[in-house]
Design an enzyme around this catalytic site. Structure first.
Site, PDB file in Angstrom:
ATOM      1  N   THR A  48       0.823  -1.216   0.000  1.00 52.27           N
ATOM      2  CA  THR A  48       0.000   0.000   0.000  1.00 52.27           C
ATOM      3  C   THR A  48       0.852   1.258   0.000  1.00 52.27           C
ATOM      4  OG1 THR A  48      -1.808  -1.124   1.108  1.00 52.27           O
ATOM      5  CG2 THR A  48      -1.729   1.255   1.368  1.00 52.27           C
TER       6      THR A  48
ATOM      7  N   SER B 208       2.031  -7.692  -0.603  1.00 53.45           N
ATOM      8  CA  SER B 208       2.907  -8.543   0.215  1.00 53.45           C
ATOM      9  C   SER B 208       2.518 -10.011   0.146  1.00 53.45           C
ATOM     10  CB  SER B 208       2.887  -8.072   1.673  1.00 53.45           C
ATOM     11  OG  SER B 208       1.579  -8.173   2.213  1.00 53.45           O
TER      12      SER B 208
ATOM     13  N   THR C 152       1.555  -4.307   4.337  1.00 53.51           N
ATOM     14  CA  THR C 152       1.436  -4.597   5.770  1.00 53.51           C
ATOM     15  C   THR C 152       0.795  -5.960   6.046  1.00 53.51           C
ATOM     16  OG1 THR C 152      -0.714  -3.508   5.920  1.00 53.51           O
ATOM     17  CG2 THR C 152       1.244  -2.160   6.379  1.00 53.51           C
ATOM     18  N   ASP C 153       0.098  -6.525   5.039  1.00 50.16           N
ATOM     19  CA  ASP C 153      -0.644  -7.766   5.313  1.00 50.16           C
ATOM     20  C   ASP C 153       0.265  -8.870   5.835  1.00 50.16           C
ATOM     21  OD1 ASP C 153      -2.912  -6.506   4.519  1.00 50.16           O
ATOM     22  OD2 ASP C 153      -3.197  -7.623   2.654  1.00 50.16           O
TER      23      ASP C 153
HETATM   24  C1  SIN Z   1      -0.296  -5.535   1.081  1.00 51.40           C
HETATM   25  O1  SIN Z   1      -0.023  -6.136   2.108  1.00 51.40           O
HETATM   26  O2  SIN Z   1       0.415  -5.597   0.065  1.00 51.40           O
HETATM   27  C2  SIN Z   1      -1.515  -4.705   0.989  1.00 51.40           C
HETATM   28  C3  SIN Z   1      -1.918  -4.094   2.259  1.00 51.40           C
HETATM   29  C4  SIN Z   1      -0.970  -3.082   2.774  1.00 51.40           C
HETATM   30  O3  SIN Z   1       0.108  -2.846   2.280  1.00 51.40           O
HETATM   31  O4  SIN Z   1      -1.324  -2.457   3.790  1.00 51.40           O
END
Ligand code: SIN
Length: 520
Positions: free
Chosen positions: A86, A134, A165-166
């Site tokens: 993100t 991710s 963050t995932d």
């Molecule tokens: C991801 O993990 O690629 C999408 C969600 C995020 O980055 O918060």
């Protein structure tokens, strides 16, 4: 209260620290010193201080204090490795916080947007490792990422890795377990996309990416987390990779370390460390600080499949059986309470364990310990299932099918308190020889084909030793010695290699069961 001599250096500032020595805690953490703005006497000035950023952590380690002093003396180099997520996302509009496409903006462009300010903190270089969500990264790509981080750390003082963050907590723990360097590795990302419309469009309202990236680079540059292992930095807080988890789908304070809390936080130009991972206590003994999971010695193809099975009311055992039949080498169960699984899962687990699959038992609760276990079933203590899975995967890579050895690692480096047993003279001997070959090769003292040959003989000797083929290990080491004598022209280098290999061969010979029988 400022010190003219320190302010004369643009990369140094003065702060005052209370004298709190490093205290080994029985369990999860060690306590470190705190900064105090009051009338506390100055007790140490080799704290991190990067272009006006100060942190005061008194860690009783020569290596730690050397690193922070160096950061105060000259502008540090930080490499930022972008993988997407993100933070690199493009939203439909400036107010579109949840509707966006992740992994679009190049990392170089994001760093550029932090200039000129970030240039006062560090010399920043970038590597575009990937640009994707991710969750799509494979374990083979994780292997490559470790090597990319290690490569960047050959010249950089610290590395920042941006990810979605995932699964950031999995990226972080993987790097924590595998990166063979004590230098800071900081993971960051964002909960809101960076730009609106196009990759160079205006910033999304309240985008957290720019501040997170700025703080992560600052943290890495400061060397505050030198020897902490990998940390995860988001929303002004940083956490230990082993213990952190994503706790909310959408909030910007999504990351939490349940029960124990964050390691510290960044308030503007002040980095506060509340506690440190126990691993930092090993900072001055690299052989104890580093994990055995050195991926430069293993191809990605050596990484086995390890899966996770979740328990719930009347859960069937078929998933475990199917995974075992598919050739999966390890399975982590996320049980209820302190690791409980259904009777059907239990029957399937027993059958698979008897067939050689290694299990780690964890809890779906999200915090608290799972204990017990025997044979091919290892208790995962308070590791979350997704972290235990990476741990088991690496354990099975370096000790295939060897549950006893993996249990030993779980009881030591798998714990927050890092109860490391020093490596044996033989393990140290192999590591020292590998290091010496690498050093001589880098210095050009031995050529490429000799490096390859000696590395090959050493790897064969190690593999034979790890399979308890002590005679085979001795033969390969003798071959190593003969080749070194023939091919290494430089006398000092030749003597060093031959001496190290000879003493390793002698250690192995003395440790072999045959030798023990003979000597009684
Ligand atoms: C991801 O993990 O690629 C999408 C969600 C995020 O980055 O918060």
């Amino acid at each position: 209260m400022s010190s003219p001599s320190l302010f004369a250096n643009p990369w140094a500032r003065r702060a005052r620290a209370t004298a709190v020595p490093l205290v080994s805690a029985g369990l999860a953490a060690v306590l470190v010193g705190t900064l105090n703005g009051g009338a506390t006497p100055v007790v140490q000035e080799s704290f991190s201080s990067v272009s006006g950023v100060s942190s005061a952590v008194q860690v009783e380690s020569v290596a730690y204090n050397t690193a922070v002093a160096a950061a105060a003396a000259a502008k540090p180099k930080v490499a930022v490795i972008g993988t997407g997520g993100t933070i690199a996302g493009v939203a439909q509009s400036r107010s579109s916080f949840t509707n966006y496409s992740a992994g679009r903006i190049p990392i170089a462009s994001m760093v550029q947007q932090l200039q000129p300010e970030i240039g006062n903190v560090a010399d920043v270089s970038t590597v575009q490792f990937g640009n994707a969500g991710s969750g799509g990264y494979t374990i083979a790509q994780f292997h490559a990422l470790t090597l990319a981080v290690e490569n960047a750390l050959k010249t950089a003082d610290g590395v920042v890795v941006t990810t979605g963050t995932d699964t950031m907590e999995e990226f972080a723990y993987w790097l924590d377990l595998t990166v063979q360097s004590r230098k800071p590795v900081v993971l960051t990302g964002a909960m809101r996309p960076w730009a609106a419309g196009t990759i160079d469009g205006p910033q999304v309202i309240g985008a957290d990416g720019p501040a997170n990236l700025y703080n992560a680079i600052t943290l890495a540059a400061s060397q505050t987390t030198y020897c902490f292992g990998t940390v995860l930095m988001l929303n002004d807080e940083f956490h230990a990779a082993r213990d952190v988890t994503k706790g909310n789908t959408t909030r910007m304070d999504t990351f939490e370390t349940r029960r124990m809390g964050s390691l510290g936080w960044i308030d503007g130009d002040y980095i506060k460390v509340g506690r440190a991972p126990a691993r930092v206590a090993k900072c001055d003994t690299p052989s104890e600080w580093l994990t055995p999971f050195n991926l430069s010695t293993k191809p990605a193809s050596a990484l086995p499949r390890v899966e996770i099975v979740y328990n719930y009311q009347q859960a069937g055992g078929e998933a475990i059986t199917a995974f075992a039949n598919a050739g999966v080498k390890g399975i982590v169960t996320a049980g209820t309470g302190a690791g409980g699984i259904s009777s059907a899962q239990s029957a399937a687990r027993s059958a698979a364990a008897n067939a050689g699959v290694v299990f780690i038992s964890t809890s779906r609760v999200g915090s608290g310990s799972v204990t017990g276990g025997s044979g091919n079933i290892i208790a995962g203590d308070d590791l979350l299932a997704q972290k235990a899975r990476l741990f088991l995967l690496l354990g099975l890579t370096f000790a295939p099918g060897d549950a006893a050895k993996i249990r030993g690692w779980m009881d030591t480096i798998g714990q927050a308190e890092w109860k490391v047993t020093p490596p044996s003279a033989i393990e140290t001997g192999f590591a020292d020889l590998a290091t010496r070959i690498a050093e001589l090769s880098t210095a050009g003292t031995i050529n490429g084909s000799t490096t390859e040959l000696l590395t090959d003989r050493l790897a064969r000797a190690k593999s034979a030793y790890e399979s308890a083929d002590f005679a085979g290990a001795g033969t390969y080491l003798q071959n190593f010695i003969d080749r070194a004598k023939q091919r290494v022209d430089d006398e000092a280098a030749r003597t060093a290699l031959v001496d190290l290999a000879t003493s390793l061969k002698n250690e192995i010979s003395a440790a072999s069961p045959a030798a023990k029988t003979v000597t009684g």
